[in-house]
Design a protein around this motif. Structure first.
Motif, PDB file in Angstrom:
ATOM      1  N   ASN A  67      -7.215  11.979 -10.404  1.00  0.00           N
ATOM      2  CA  ASN A  67      -8.004  10.814 -10.784  1.00  0.00           C
ATOM      3  C   ASN A  67      -9.377  11.285 -11.267  1.00  0.00           C
ATOM      4  OD1 ASN A  67      -9.622   8.486 -10.807  1.00  0.00           O
ATOM      5  ND2 ASN A  67      -8.721   7.651  -8.946  1.00  0.00           N
ATOM      6  N   PRO A  68      -9.748  11.030 -12.524  1.00  0.00           N
ATOM      7  CA  PRO A  68     -11.064  11.447 -13.010  1.00  0.00           C
ATOM      8  C   PRO A  68     -12.224  10.895 -12.191  1.00  0.00           C
ATOM      9  CG  PRO A  68      -9.661  10.865 -14.857  1.00  0.00           C
ATOM     10  CD  PRO A  68      -8.914  10.470 -13.609  1.00  0.00           C
ATOM     11  N   ALA A  69     -12.070   9.693 -11.627  1.00  0.00           N
ATOM     12  CA  ALA A  69     -13.146   9.141 -10.802  1.00  0.00           C
ATOM     13  C   ALA A  69     -13.342   9.969  -9.533  1.00  0.00           C
ATOM     14  CB  ALA A  69     -12.836   7.684 -10.443  1.00  0.00           C
ATOM     15  N   VAL A  70     -12.254  10.453  -8.963  1.00  0.00           N
ATOM     16  CA  VAL A  70     -12.345  11.331  -7.793  1.00  0.00           C
ATOM     17  C   VAL A  70     -12.982  12.658  -8.192  1.00  0.00           C
ATOM     18  CG1 VAL A  70     -11.000  12.623  -6.089  1.00  0.00           C
ATOM     19  CG2 VAL A  70     -10.382  10.250  -6.640  1.00  0.00           C
ATOM     20  N   THR A  71     -12.563  13.214  -9.321  1.00  0.00           N
ATOM     21  CA  THR A  71     -13.150  14.462  -9.804  1.00  0.00           C
ATOM     22  C   THR A  71     -14.655  14.309 -10.000  1.00  0.00           C
ATOM     23  OG1 THR A  71     -11.095  15.105 -10.905  1.00  0.00           O
ATOM     24  CG2 THR A  71     -13.120  16.145 -11.682  1.00  0.00           C
ATOM     25  N   LEU A  72     -15.084  13.192 -10.615  1.00  0.00           N
ATOM     26  CA  LEU A  72     -16.506  12.959 -10.834  1.00  0.00           C
ATOM     27  C   LEU A  72     -17.253  12.837  -9.513  1.00  0.00           C
ATOM     28  CD1 LEU A  72     -18.852  12.382 -12.766  1.00  0.00           C
ATOM     29  CD2 LEU A  72     -18.155   9.972 -12.771  1.00  0.00           C
ATOM     30  N   GLY A  73     -16.706  12.097  -8.572  1.00  0.00           N
ATOM     31  CA  GLY A  73     -17.352  11.949  -7.277  1.00  0.00           C
ATOM     32  C   GLY A  73     -17.486  13.274  -6.550  1.00  0.00           C
ATOM     33  N   GLY A  78     -20.697  17.942  -4.953  1.00  0.00           N
ATOM     34  CA  GLY A  78     -20.903  19.380  -4.958  1.00  0.00           C
ATOM     35  C   GLY A  78     -19.685  20.187  -4.581  1.00  0.00           C
ATOM     36  N   THR A  79     -18.588  19.526  -4.230  1.00  0.00           N
ATOM     37  CA  THR A  79     -17.362  20.236  -3.850  1.00  0.00           C
ATOM     38  C   THR A  79     -16.688  20.865  -5.064  1.00  0.00           C
ATOM     39  OG1 THR A  79     -17.006  18.747  -1.984  1.00  0.00           O
ATOM     40  CG2 THR A  79     -15.100  19.984  -2.768  1.00  0.00           C
ATOM     41  N   THR A  80     -16.659  20.160  -6.188  1.00  0.00           N
ATOM     42  CA  THR A  80     -16.002  20.645  -7.408  1.00  0.00           C
ATOM     43  C   THR A  80     -17.050  21.143  -8.395  1.00  0.00           C
ATOM     44  OG1 THR A  80     -14.167  19.089  -7.155  1.00  0.00           O
ATOM     45  CG2 THR A  80     -14.555  19.965  -9.371  1.00  0.00           C
ATOM     46  N   PRO A  81     -16.933  22.382  -8.867  1.00  0.00           N
ATOM     47  CA  PRO A  81     -17.887  22.884  -9.868  1.00  0.00           C
ATOM     48  C   PRO A  81     -17.809  22.070 -11.158  1.00  0.00           C
ATOM     49  CG  PRO A  81     -16.609  24.685  -8.898  1.00  0.00           C
ATOM     50  CD  PRO A  81     -15.963  23.410  -8.457  1.00  0.00           C
ATOM     51  N   TRP A  82     -18.961  21.787 -11.753  1.00  0.00           N
ATOM     52  CA  TRP A  82     -18.982  21.024 -13.002  1.00  0.00           C
ATOM     53  C   TRP A  82     -18.219  21.741 -14.105  1.00  0.00           C
ATOM     54  CZ3 TRP A  82     -20.166  16.097 -13.554  1.00  0.00           C
ATOM     55  CH2 TRP A  82     -20.972  15.484 -12.593  1.00  0.00           C
ATOM     56  N   SER A  83     -18.165  23.061 -14.040  1.00  0.00           N
ATOM     57  CA  SER A  83     -17.436  23.817 -15.064  1.00  0.00           C
ATOM     58  C   SER A  83     -15.938  23.560 -15.017  1.00  0.00           C
ATOM     59  CB  SER A  83     -17.701  25.319 -14.899  1.00  0.00           C
ATOM     60  OG  SER A  83     -17.300  25.756 -13.598  1.00  0.00           O
TER      61      SER A  83
END
Length: 263
Positions: A67-73, A78-83
């Motif tokens: 889910n892109p909304a989960v990825t964005l959150g 700070g759990t998922t690197p923006w890269s």
């Protein structure tokens, strides 16, 4: 985790999410299905099990965003690197499109029978001609609801707020699971997320069909537009921005609140 882990986990997990979630809507909707008219509770339970299955499959590889909304959150948290965000988003969209194609293949004969049924076509024409709302563009065809969501009352502000609120609840729950020892990426954590999706569907799904996931709505909507379905009608592109923008706002707000109040 590696790029290949993210790609495989998110593509396969989201495809499973959509084939089971879209599949239950097809089962309830299409003529000559054994589950015809099983109702909203069947749909919400089906989507909850779809989330559960897709997440269990992918959690060990990619963390089961789906889910892109989960990825964005998670990126704001700070759990998922923006890269890694573009790879997550692309994989989720691709998986959603694959899942929608699999629903079509599984119900191939039912789609054909449904979309050539005189009663269905008459109801579709009546709905198109009788619909009065704030938009004048062509609306949803008779099977679009199997692929993507749509509002019962077409009001952009209300529809957007519904998607924001539902997604906010989902993403905040996912972010705060990490604060409870042992629940972050555990099997119990996945189960809690799936139950929450079911709860959101029962509580907040009535107005818009609770997309709460941009890839879940946009990917199958693209597939609906491309598939050679007879008499399929429009893909309702005038509404399509709401189940994309609303969940992204909800996910971002959940990530921001987490940083302010929980971090």
């Amino acid at each position: 985790m590696s790029s290949s882990d993210i790609f495989i986990g998110e593509t396969v997990g989201t495809a499973v999410l959509i084939v089971l979630g879209g599949g239950v809507v097809a089962a309830v909707t299409l003529k000559r299905s054994k589950a015809l008219n099983a109702g909203w509770v069947a749909i919400t339970l089906g989507w909850a099990f779809a989330v559960l299955t897709g997440a269990y499959i992918s959690v060990g590889l990619s963390g089961a965003h789906l889910n892109p909304a989960v990825t964005l959150g998670l990126a704001i948290q700070g759990t998922t690197p923006w890269s890694d965000v573009p790879l997550y988003l692309g994989s989720e969209l691709l998986g959603a499109m694959i899942g929608a194609v699999l629903v079509w293949l599984a119900y191939y004969g039912h789609f054909k029978d449904h979309l050539t049924d005189p009663e269905v076509l008459a109801q579709a024409r009546t709905g198109q001609e009788g619909m009065v709302d704030e938009d004048s563009a062509p609306k949803a065809g008779p099977v679009l609801g199997i692929f993507s969501t749509g509002p019962e009352i077409r009001n952009s502000v209300q529809n957007l707020m519904t998607e924001i609120i539902g997604t906010f609840v989902l993403v905040l729950l996912i972010l705060t699971l990490g604060l409870t020892e042992g629940l972050g990426l555990s099997g119990t954590g996945v189960l809690i997320v799936a139950l929450t999706v079911g709860g959101i569907g029962l509580s907040l799904g009535g107005p818009t069909g609770y997309a709460i996931n941009p890839a879940r709505d946009l990917g199958p909507r693209i597939v609906h537009a491309l598939l050679p379905l007879p008499n399929k009608g429009g893909s309702d592109w005038t509404y399509a921005w709401i189940p994309v923008v609303g969940p992204l706002i909800g996910g971002a707000l959940a990530g921001g609140l987490y940083q302010l109040g929980f971090a």
